[in-house]
Write a protein that holds these residues in place. Structure first.
Motif, PDB file in Angstrom:
ATOM      1  N   LEU A  19       0.812  -1.222  -0.327  1.00 37.85           N
ATOM      2  CA  LEU A  19      -0.083  -0.065  -0.041  1.00 37.85           C
ATOM      3  C   LEU A  19       0.941   1.391  -0.051  1.00 37.85           C
ATOM      4  O   LEU A  19       0.125   2.365  -0.379  1.00 37.85           O
ATOM      5  CB  LEU A  19      -0.921   0.070   1.104  1.00 37.85           C
ATOM      6  N   ARG A  20       2.097   1.018   0.283  1.00 41.57           N
ATOM      7  CA  ARG A  20       2.791   2.329   0.716  1.00 41.57           C
ATOM      8  C   ARG A  20       4.242   2.277   0.081  1.00 41.57           C
ATOM      9  O   ARG A  20       4.746   1.158  -0.098  1.00 41.57           O
ATOM     10  CB  ARG A  20       3.177   2.916   2.117  1.00 41.57           C
ATOM     11  N   TRP A  21       4.791   3.409  -0.383  1.00 39.73           N
ATOM     12  CA  TRP A  21       6.259   3.357  -0.829  1.00 39.73           C
ATOM     13  C   TRP A  21       6.421   2.789  -2.189  1.00 39.73           C
ATOM     14  O   TRP A  21       6.668   1.707  -2.455  1.00 39.73           O
ATOM     15  CB  TRP A  21       7.347   2.967   0.147  1.00 39.73           C
ATOM     16  N   LEU A  22       6.391   3.864  -3.293  1.00 36.77           N
ATOM     17  CA  LEU A  22       6.537   3.458  -4.681  1.00 36.77           C
ATOM     18  C   LEU A  22       7.922   2.518  -4.969  1.00 36.77           C
ATOM     19  O   LEU A  22       7.798   1.674  -5.644  1.00 36.77           O
ATOM     20  CB  LEU A  22       6.546   4.715  -5.368  1.00 36.77           C
ATOM     21  N   GLY A  23       9.041   2.897  -4.183  1.00 38.72           N
ATOM     22  CA  GLY A  23      10.418   2.445  -4.350  1.00 38.72           C
ATOM     23  C   GLY A  23      10.018   0.669  -4.007  1.00 38.72           C
ATOM     24  O   GLY A  23      10.519  -0.273  -4.701  1.00 38.72           O
ATOM     25  N   ASP A  24       9.349   0.522  -2.861  1.00 40.51           N
ATOM     26  CA  ASP A  24       8.895  -0.881  -2.516  1.00 40.51           C
ATOM     27  C   ASP A  24       8.149  -1.516  -3.633  1.00 40.51           C
ATOM     28  O   ASP A  24       8.151  -2.879  -3.766  1.00 40.51           O
ATOM     29  CB  ASP A  24       8.497  -0.914  -0.985  1.00 40.51           C
ATOM     30  N   VAL A  25       7.023  -1.002  -4.067  1.00 34.65           N
ATOM     31  CA  VAL A  25       6.023  -1.593  -5.266  1.00 34.65           C
ATOM     32  C   VAL A  25       7.122  -1.811  -6.072  1.00 34.65           C
ATOM     33  O   VAL A  25       6.935  -3.153  -6.718  1.00 34.65           O
ATOM     34  CB  VAL A  25       5.093  -0.465  -5.704  1.00 34.65           C
ATOM     35  N   VAL A  26       7.994  -0.990  -6.738  1.00 33.66           N
ATOM     36  CA  VAL A  26       9.291  -1.509  -7.746  1.00 33.66           C
ATOM     37  C   VAL A  26       9.870  -2.640  -7.355  1.00 33.66           C
ATOM     38  O   VAL A  26      10.151  -3.865  -8.147  1.00 33.66           O
ATOM     39  CB  VAL A  26       9.746  -0.433  -8.297  1.00 33.66           C
ATOM     40  N   MET A  27      10.125  -2.844  -6.009  1.00 28.65           N
ATOM     41  CA  MET A  27      11.178  -3.985  -5.615  1.00 28.65           C
ATOM     42  C   MET A  27      10.404  -5.238  -5.520  1.00 28.65           C
ATOM     43  O   MET A  27      11.056  -6.306  -5.193  1.00 28.65           O
ATOM     44  CB  MET A  27      11.603  -3.491  -4.288  1.00 28.65           C
ATOM     45  N   SER A  28       9.051  -5.324  -5.556  1.00 26.34           N
ATOM     46  CA  SER A  28       8.435  -6.251  -5.515  1.00 26.34           C
ATOM     47  C   SER A  28       7.918  -6.909  -6.780  1.00 26.34           C
ATOM     48  O   SER A  28       7.354  -7.945  -6.918  1.00 26.34           O
ATOM     49  CB  SER A  28       6.899  -6.138  -4.614  1.00 26.34           C
ATOM     50  N   THR A  29       8.171  -6.219  -7.810  1.00 27.20           N
ATOM     51  CA  THR A  29       7.830  -6.697  -9.242  1.00 27.20           C
ATOM     52  C   THR A  29       8.728  -8.116  -9.534  1.00 27.20           C
ATOM     53  O   THR A  29       8.216  -9.028 -10.036  1.00 27.20           O
ATOM     54  CB  THR A  29       8.459  -5.684 -10.359  1.00 27.20           C
ATOM     55  N   PRO A  30      10.029  -8.583  -8.665  1.00 32.61           N
ATOM     56  CA  PRO A  30      10.510  -9.906  -8.935  1.00 32.61           C
ATOM     57  C   PRO A  30       9.300 -10.885  -8.486  1.00 32.61           C
ATOM     58  O   PRO A  30       9.413 -11.974  -8.934  1.00 32.61           O
ATOM     59  CB  PRO A  30      11.628  -9.826  -8.163  1.00 32.61           C
ATOM     60  N   MET A  31       8.759 -10.648  -7.568  1.00 33.83           N
ATOM     61  CA  MET A  31       7.674 -11.654  -6.756  1.00 33.83           C
ATOM     62  C   MET A  31       6.557 -11.729  -8.047  1.00 33.83           C
ATOM     63  O   MET A  31       6.239 -12.993  -8.195  1.00 33.83           O
ATOM     64  CB  MET A  31       6.801 -10.793  -5.963  1.00 33.83           C
ATOM     65  N   LEU A  32       6.141 -10.746  -8.887  1.00 33.77           N
ATOM     66  CA  LEU A  32       5.269 -10.943  -9.588  1.00 33.77           C
ATOM     67  C   LEU A  32       5.680 -11.843 -10.757  1.00 33.77           C
ATOM     68  O   LEU A  32       4.764 -12.877 -11.133  1.00 33.77           O
ATOM     69  CB  LEU A  32       4.896  -9.558 -10.568  1.00 33.77           C
ATOM     70  N   GLU A  33       7.053 -11.726 -11.276  1.00 31.45           N
ATOM     71  CA  GLU A  33       7.488 -12.721 -12.040  1.00 31.45           C
ATOM     72  C   GLU A  33       7.493 -14.026 -11.496  1.00 31.45           C
ATOM     73  O   GLU A  33       7.333 -15.039 -12.439  1.00 31.45           O
ATOM     74  CB  GLU A  33       8.657 -12.043 -12.612  1.00 31.45           C
TER      75      GLU A  33
END
Length: 187
Positions: A19-33
């Motif tokens: 829900l917070r912190w754009l940088g951490d949203v980007v850092m979670s993209t490996p999870m999606l993959e």
């Protein structure tokens, strides 16, 4: 722990939350993959703040971006819960574990949920992951949250997916060649 759970091919819907912190949203993209690779049949969704949704809109491993307003009231939260409950989520992975996201995940009533071990909030998840002390990357910490579902996942790079018009706009703004390699640093 995975042997106790349902077979991976029976999983139909997974939601990752940050829900917070754009940088951490980007850092979670490996999870999606990693999720897309392990669960090609599943619908993979991401719940984040409305302002951060554009960072995931074109990500090929994300089927849908759900949003919640940072200061949204009860109606906003009720709409979000409705989106999360229908159809029911098989796995919800809360990458932050703050009070708002933990309660939101619990109220959504997924079949399984994962969050970081955070005191009493840990009771709101069906599985928790204790982050070991020491220096580790944000990507590694977030990938570790997949352990109850997928086992250990190898570290991967983050990724952003933008359309050619956005690439051109950024290149023009930064006065770069259209095909320039760009590195983004997040201190």
């Amino acid at each position: 722990m995975r042997e106790e759970l349902t077979e991976l091919d029976s999983i139909r819907r997974v939601v990752v939350t940050r829900l917070r912190w754009l940088g951490d949203v980007v850092m979670s993209t490996p999870m999606l993959e990693a999720l897309r690779e392990a669960l090609p049949q599943a619908r993979i969704e991401y719940l984040t703040n409305t302002a951060f949704a554009p960072a995931l809109d074109r990500h090929p491993a994300c089927d849908r971006v759900l949003t919640v307003e940072r200061r949204g009231g009860w109606r906003t939260l009720a709409r979000t819960l409705g989106d999360l409950r229908d159809p029911r989520v098989d796995w919800c992975i809360d990458t932050f574990g703050n009070p708002r996201s933990a309660i939101l995940v619990a109220r959504a009533a997924p079949r399984n949920s994962v969050g970081p071990q955070r005191g009493i909030r840990s009771r709101l998840y069906t599985h928790t992951v204790r982050h070991e002390p020491g220096v580790r990357s944000a990507v590694r910490r977030q990938l570790d949250l997949l352990t109850p579902l997928l086992g250990r996942v190898e570290t991967r790079s983050t990724s952003l997916h933008v359309n050619p018009d956005e690439q051109t706009a950024v290149a023009d703004r930064l006065d770069l060649a259209r095909d320039a390699d760009v590195a983004i640093m997040h201190p």
